[in-house]
Design an enzyme around this catalytic site. Sequence first.
Site, PDB file in Angstrom:
ATOM      1  N   ASP A  58       0.826  -1.203   0.000  1.00 53.34           N
ATOM      2  CA  ASP A  58       0.000   0.000   0.000  1.00 53.34           C
ATOM      3  C   ASP A  58       0.864   1.258   0.000  1.00 53.34           C
ATOM      4  OD1 ASP A  58      -1.054  -1.199   3.200  1.00 53.34           O
ATOM      5  OD2 ASP A  58       0.779  -0.091   2.748  1.00 53.34           O
ATOM      6  N   ASP A  60       1.090   5.169   1.117  1.00 48.76           N
ATOM      7  CA  ASP A  60       0.554   6.198   2.001  1.00 48.76           C
ATOM      8  C   ASP A  60       1.114   7.560   1.616  1.00 48.76           C
ATOM      9  OD1 ASP A  60      -0.680   4.157   3.367  1.00 48.76           O
ATOM     10  OD2 ASP A  60       0.896   3.997   4.886  1.00 48.76           O
ATOM     11  N   ASP A 136       8.171   5.727  13.750  1.00 49.86           N
ATOM     12  CA  ASP A 136       8.916   4.804  14.604  1.00 49.86           C
ATOM     13  C   ASP A 136      10.393   4.663  14.189  1.00 49.86           C
ATOM     14  OD1 ASP A 136       8.018   3.426  12.370  1.00 49.86           O
ATOM     15  OD2 ASP A 136       7.007   1.833  13.479  1.00 49.86           O
TER      16      ASP A 136
HETATM   17  P1  ATP Z   1       4.186  -2.670   6.314  1.00 49.87           P
HETATM   18  O1  ATP Z   1       3.048  -1.954   5.649  1.00 49.87           O
HETATM   19  O2  ATP Z   1       5.173  -3.274   5.441  1.00 49.87           O
HETATM   20  O3  ATP Z   1       3.693  -3.579   7.362  1.00 49.87           O
HETATM   21  P2  ATP Z   1       4.742  -0.063   7.302  1.00 49.87           P
HETATM   22  O4  ATP Z   1       5.984   0.552   7.846  1.00 49.87           O
HETATM   23  O5  ATP Z   1       4.166   0.542   6.065  1.00 49.87           O
HETATM   24  O6  ATP Z   1       5.030  -1.578   7.113  1.00 49.87           O
HETATM   25  P3  ATP Z   1       2.254   0.628   8.529  1.00 49.87           P
HETATM   26  O7  ATP Z   1       1.602   0.020   9.713  1.00 49.87           O
HETATM   27  O8  ATP Z   1       1.597   0.540   7.206  1.00 49.87           O
HETATM   28  O9  ATP Z   1       3.689  -0.053   8.448  1.00 49.87           O
HETATM   29  O10 ATP Z   1       2.575   2.119   8.905  1.00 49.87           O
HETATM   30  C1  ATP Z   1       2.872   3.131   7.970  1.00 49.87           C
HETATM   31  C2  ATP Z   1       3.869   4.115   8.563  1.00 49.87           C
HETATM   32  O11 ATP Z   1       3.311   4.756   9.727  1.00 49.87           O
HETATM   33  C3  ATP Z   1       5.174   3.511   9.037  1.00 49.87           C
HETATM   34  O12 ATP Z   1       6.087   3.357   7.988  1.00 49.87           O
HETATM   35  C4  ATP Z   1       5.624   4.513  10.086  1.00 49.87           C
HETATM   36  O13 ATP Z   1       6.211   5.632   9.474  1.00 49.87           O
HETATM   37  C5  ATP Z   1       4.322   4.951  10.714  1.00 49.87           C
HETATM   38  N1  ATP Z   1       3.977   4.107  11.879  1.00 49.87           N
HETATM   39  C6  ATP Z   1       3.244   2.975  11.880  1.00 49.87           C
HETATM   40  N2  ATP Z   1       3.108   2.472  13.102  1.00 49.87           N
HETATM   41  C7  ATP Z   1       3.758   3.301  13.935  1.00 49.87           C
HETATM   42  C8  ATP Z   1       3.982   3.340  15.329  1.00 49.87           C
HETATM   43  N3  ATP Z   1       3.493   2.385  16.128  1.00 49.87           N
HETATM   44  N4  ATP Z   1       4.703   4.372  15.828  1.00 49.87           N
HETATM   45  C9  ATP Z   1       5.179   5.331  15.032  1.00 49.87           C
HETATM   46  N5  ATP Z   1       5.020   5.353  13.716  1.00 49.87           N
HETATM   47  C10 ATP Z   1       4.317   4.355  13.154  1.00 49.87           C
HETATM   48 MG    MG Z   2       2.255   0.057   5.161  1.00 46.45          MG
END
Ligand code: ATP
Ligand code: MG
Length: 440
Positions: A58, A60, A136
Amino acid sequence: MTPNIALRTIPRDQHPISRKDISPNALRVLYRLRDAGFAGYLVGGAVRDLLVGGHPKDFDVATDATPEQVKQLFRNCRLIGRRFRLAHVVFGSEIIEVATFRANSDDGSGDREMENGRLVRDNVYGTVEDDAIRRDFTANALYYAIEDFSVRDYVGGFEDVQARTLRLIGDPEQRYREDPVRMLRAVRLAAKLGFSIEAATAEPIARLAPLLSDAAPARLFEEILKLFLSGHAVASFEGLERFGLLGVLLPETAAALASNRSGALRRMLVEGLAGTDRRVANDEPVSPAFLFALLLWPAYCRALMALQAQGVHAEEAQRRAADRVTLHQLNTVALPRRFSLPMQEIWLLQTRFGNRQRKRVMRLLSHPRFRAAFDFLVLRLSASSEHAEDVAFWREAQAQSPEVLAHSLVSVAGATDEEGAAPGRRRRRRRRRTGAASPE
Ligand code: ATP
Ligand code: MG
């Protein structure tokens, strides 16, 4: 500890992200924001994954437009969330999530709420710099700018991605206390990306692991699915073990694995997870019910042995062990009933593979959970060869036509079968089976 914020811009010719790898819908959103005079960046996991040559699932977007302003730009836009307000721009089955830059500082407006050092509400808007440092990991805080196709880095994330390192932004202990799920995210992302967790980011995890048991059970359920159903289950499992998180997430399984000296249960678990990874790699479906049957099987076996040692009759012990393990697990992880019921069926069907009576065989073959239960039986071979004969029989049984199979089996008319034949109980069983899922 406030992280150093210095913008480094990586121009297009010094990074590999190409527009053809970005979802056309995400590009549409970025261009529309820019044309309306707003800042718009691709951000988070998508930028990180593109930098390491992956295919993001996805895309964002982060912007300085408020959710209401985003809604005015897109007819196909929904505003969602209260704790964390977001705009979803919907293109058929694809949703582009558009978030307004958020700040980490409390402005006293009540838009940002902390409870015992934990973030429970986060709607204070800020600058792109603010937005970067509240993320994070540094690798998750990179911004791809549509106006010049550069990558903007405020926290050293670009270098960390090159070095394949996962590093928390800011003081690790404080960041884990704010949101303990970040410990699971560290292990999960390291497993998924093949990154190593930088020392200061890794150090507090084993120490702070118990904080996870207070995280929202529904969120932990979602994280478990991501840990084990995204194609990196074995690496995730090993990471959880190594960092002492398994004992918090799946306490009874961790205890059962520790007391199983032969290592057979762990072998089976890892073999099952490897199978899940293979299925994901081949684009085959994977089910949460089967996954949880696997993850909690060591706990179930242990509970079952304890009950049988107390002299509880086999069938009763199975039911009680299944219920007990499910109930205890619900303390930490919200496993919905639509998954826990079929999970229990997979366990309870295991004892029915020993029966060769014609009617029983035909009935088990047409059971809606037969295939999952049989796959589970096959998996149990990696723990013990005890069931090799059953596996061979049922494999053969599935290959035959029902007529040929029925003919080859003995009908035990009027005789008692292995499962006992108290007439009253038989009637009860039949009635139960007519219902939806068996409530056992
Ligand atoms: P994936 O989609 O591969 O699981 P992701 O990093 O995209 O990994 P998401 O849960 O989609 O994870 O989150 C999108 C973004 O939001 C992350 O890349 C990060 O920048 C931020 N984020 C997500 N969860 C947290 C958190 N618990 N604390 C701080 N920032 C977060
Ligand atoms: Mg993601």
